[in-house]
Design an enzyme around this catalytic site. Structure first.
Site, PDB file in Angstrom:
ATOM      1  N   SER A   1      14.268 -10.310   2.801  1.00  0.00           N
ATOM      2  CA  SER A   1      12.600 -10.091   2.528  1.00  0.00           C
ATOM      3  C   SER A   1      12.096 -10.479   3.928  1.00  0.00           C
ATOM      4  O   SER A   1      10.805 -10.520   3.924  1.00  0.00           O
ATOM      5  CB  SER A   1      12.195 -10.944   1.439  1.00  0.00           C
ATOM      6  OG  SER A   1      12.623 -10.262   0.137  1.00  0.00           O
TER       7      SER A   1
ATOM      8  N   LYS B   1       9.930  -8.037   4.935  1.00  0.00           N
ATOM      9  CA  LYS B   1       8.160  -7.904   4.659  1.00  0.00           C
ATOM     10  C   LYS B   1       7.287  -8.557   5.843  1.00  0.00           C
ATOM     11  O   LYS B   1       6.177  -7.966   5.737  1.00  0.00           O
ATOM     12  CB  LYS B   1       8.091  -8.549   3.588  1.00  0.00           C
ATOM     13  CG  LYS B   1       8.665  -8.148   2.209  1.00  0.00           C
ATOM     14  CD  LYS B   1       8.435  -8.604   0.886  1.00  0.00           C
ATOM     15  CE  LYS B   1       9.160  -8.191  -0.345  1.00  0.00           C
ATOM     16  NZ  LYS B   1      10.497  -8.732  -0.382  1.00  0.00           N
TER      17      LYS B   1
ATOM     18  N   SER C   1       6.352 -12.599  -1.801  1.00  0.00           N
ATOM     19  CA  SER C   1       7.255 -11.760  -1.397  1.00  0.00           C
ATOM     20  C   SER C   1       7.498 -10.539  -2.400  1.00  0.00           C
ATOM     21  O   SER C   1       8.807 -10.039  -2.779  1.00  0.00           O
ATOM     22  CB  SER C   1       8.665 -12.399  -1.407  1.00  0.00           C
ATOM     23  OG  SER C   1       9.619 -12.000  -0.634  1.00  0.00           O
TER      24      SER C   1
ATOM     25  N   LYS D   1       7.811 -16.611   6.566  1.00  0.00           N
ATOM     26  CA  LYS D   1       8.317 -15.741   5.342  1.00  0.00           C
ATOM     27  C   LYS D   1       9.715 -16.472   5.293  1.00  0.00           C
ATOM     28  O   LYS D   1      10.406 -16.714   6.314  1.00  0.00           O
ATOM     29  CB  LYS D   1       8.333 -14.300   5.831  1.00  0.00           C
ATOM     30  CG  LYS D   1       8.802 -13.623   4.691  1.00  0.00           C
ATOM     31  CD  LYS D   1       7.547 -13.355   3.830  1.00  0.00           C
ATOM     32  CE  LYS D   1       7.947 -12.602   2.473  1.00  0.00           C
ATOM     33  NZ  LYS D   1       8.993 -13.215   1.532  1.00  0.00           N
TER      34      LYS D   1
END
Length: 393
Positions: free
Chosen positions: A71, A74, A131, A233
């Site tokens: 992720s 992202k 997320s 993140k």
């Protein structure tokens, strides 16, 4: 009088050279060794610690190894959304239709519903804080028409940012054979997020977000454990392991830390914390020159004015061991002869800054003002003076 004018020109050049020499030797008398231990051992497949202002790498291992980013992908999805916002093509208040594909996307979710609409702002927060894979696909379709078309934009943007070892195949980070990035490339992306769109960066520090009456926490646990951490993140798949890109700011120094392939959520936070603590303990970021700052005055021949302000167009930062500021050595190397006309922005030389022989800054110096060409008699007289100056040199 003519000879006095020539000698005044010689004196001006000597003064300029003296300034260069003064800058070059500044701090040498106070130079001292700064003792720094080896970086800590980090339990991850790859990692990197970067100063986003200077771009300097403080510590790294396997930072260019291509690995599944999960992720962390992202961050690029969010970056492109922020770029679209900045360029006015979309607005935070725009209503985004939720497709069946977005609704059915597996993995972590914001819990959007097929057939409804959500604002760009809510979906962006869903991507960054929760997320949400479903939010990522919805935004990708809204911006590019389809997720596959959005992926083309992602890869073009990666190349523009210098992410040479990155290839995206989706907007979410779900496993795919040719979907990869590196610890270094992801630090570069984080640097762009922080520097390019600072107005949106506070979203990365939000600890919770509620959508569709479902409240979810930010998966970056360092936001609770270290008040200096304000992004960015997390990522996790079975193939990628537990990954994290985090950034923290203490006083005027900021670092970005990336770790990939750790064994648990606790491990990724622990390893990032070790990297950040090491960086802040032993290094600091310094702005040496500001954009538009005059560094020297240069002699101009054949112009309406005989002097020209010379400086830099961009801020110049260095990342140095704490306590070594007085050991920096600087020099300004100008063109030997500068003739009018000169336009503002014309490159006239370079400024270099080094520490213990390592060049930290090497960037052009430019004319900060323009100097139009002088009249015919001024040009002739300056040509005569220049002849004698070069003769004596």
């Amino acid at each position: 009088m003519a000879l006095k004018s020539v000698f005044r020109s010689l004196s001006f050049i000597s003064a300029s050279l003296a300034l260069v020499l003064m800058l070059t030797v500044s701090g040498q008398a106070m130079s001292q060794s700064v003792l720094i231990p080896s970086p800590p051992q980090i339990a991850g497949s790859s990692y990197v610690l970067m100063d986003p202002k200077s771009g300097r790498i403080i510590m790294e291992q396997n930072s260019n190894e291509r690995l599944p980013p999960a992720s962390l992908t992202k961050m690029m999805t969010a970056y492109i959304v922020e770029r679209e916002l900045d360029e006015g093509r979309i607005r935070m208040s725009d209503q985004v239709p939720i497709s069946v594909k977005a609704w059915k996307t597996e993995g972590s979710r914001t819990f959007v519903k097929e057939g409804t609409r959500a604002t760009v702002e809510d979906l962006l927060k869903g991507v960054i804080i929760q997320s949400g894979n479903d939010a990522s696909v919805a935004l990708a379709e809204f911006i590019a028409g389809s997720e596959s078309a959005f992926v083309d934009i992602m890869n073009q943007q990666a190349q523009l940012l210098g992410m040479k070892d990155t290839n995206f195949e989706n907007a979410t980070g779900l496993p795919s054979p040719d979907h990869f990035s590196t610890a270094y490339d992801l630090a570069v992306l984080a640097r762009a997020i922080i520097n390019d769109y600072p107005e949106n960066y506070p979203i990365y520090a939000e600890k919770h977000f509620t959508y569709n009456n479902i409240r979810q926490p930010n998966r970056n646990s360092l936001l609770w454990r270290d008040e200096s951490v304000d992004g960015l993140k997390t990522g996790h798949t079975e193939e990628a392991g537990y990954c994290l890109v985090a950034s923290a700011k203490r006083n005027d120094t900021r670092f970005i830390a990336t770790v990939m392939g750790t064994s648990s959520t606790q491990a990724r936070s622990q390893e990032i914390q070790k990297m950040l603590n090491y960086g802040f303990r032993y290094y600091e970021s310094e702005r040496l020159f500001s954009a538009g700052q005059e560094l020297v005055e240069a002699k101009v021949w054949g112009g309406e004015s005989g002097e020209l302000s010379v400086g830099v167009l961009e801020d110049a930062y260095v990342t140095i061991p704490r306590g070594s500021r007085d050991s920096l050595e600087s020099s300004v190397d100008l063109d030997s002869v500068i003739k009018a006309p000169v336009q503002a922005g014309d490159e006239l030389g370079r400024v270099k800054v080094s520490l213990n022989g390592d060049v930290l800054v090497d960037q052009p110096v430019v004319a900060l003002t323009e100097v139009p060409e002088g009249g015919i008699f001024k040009r002739i007289w300056d040509a005569i003076k220049l002849f004698f100056v070069q003769l004596f040199q």
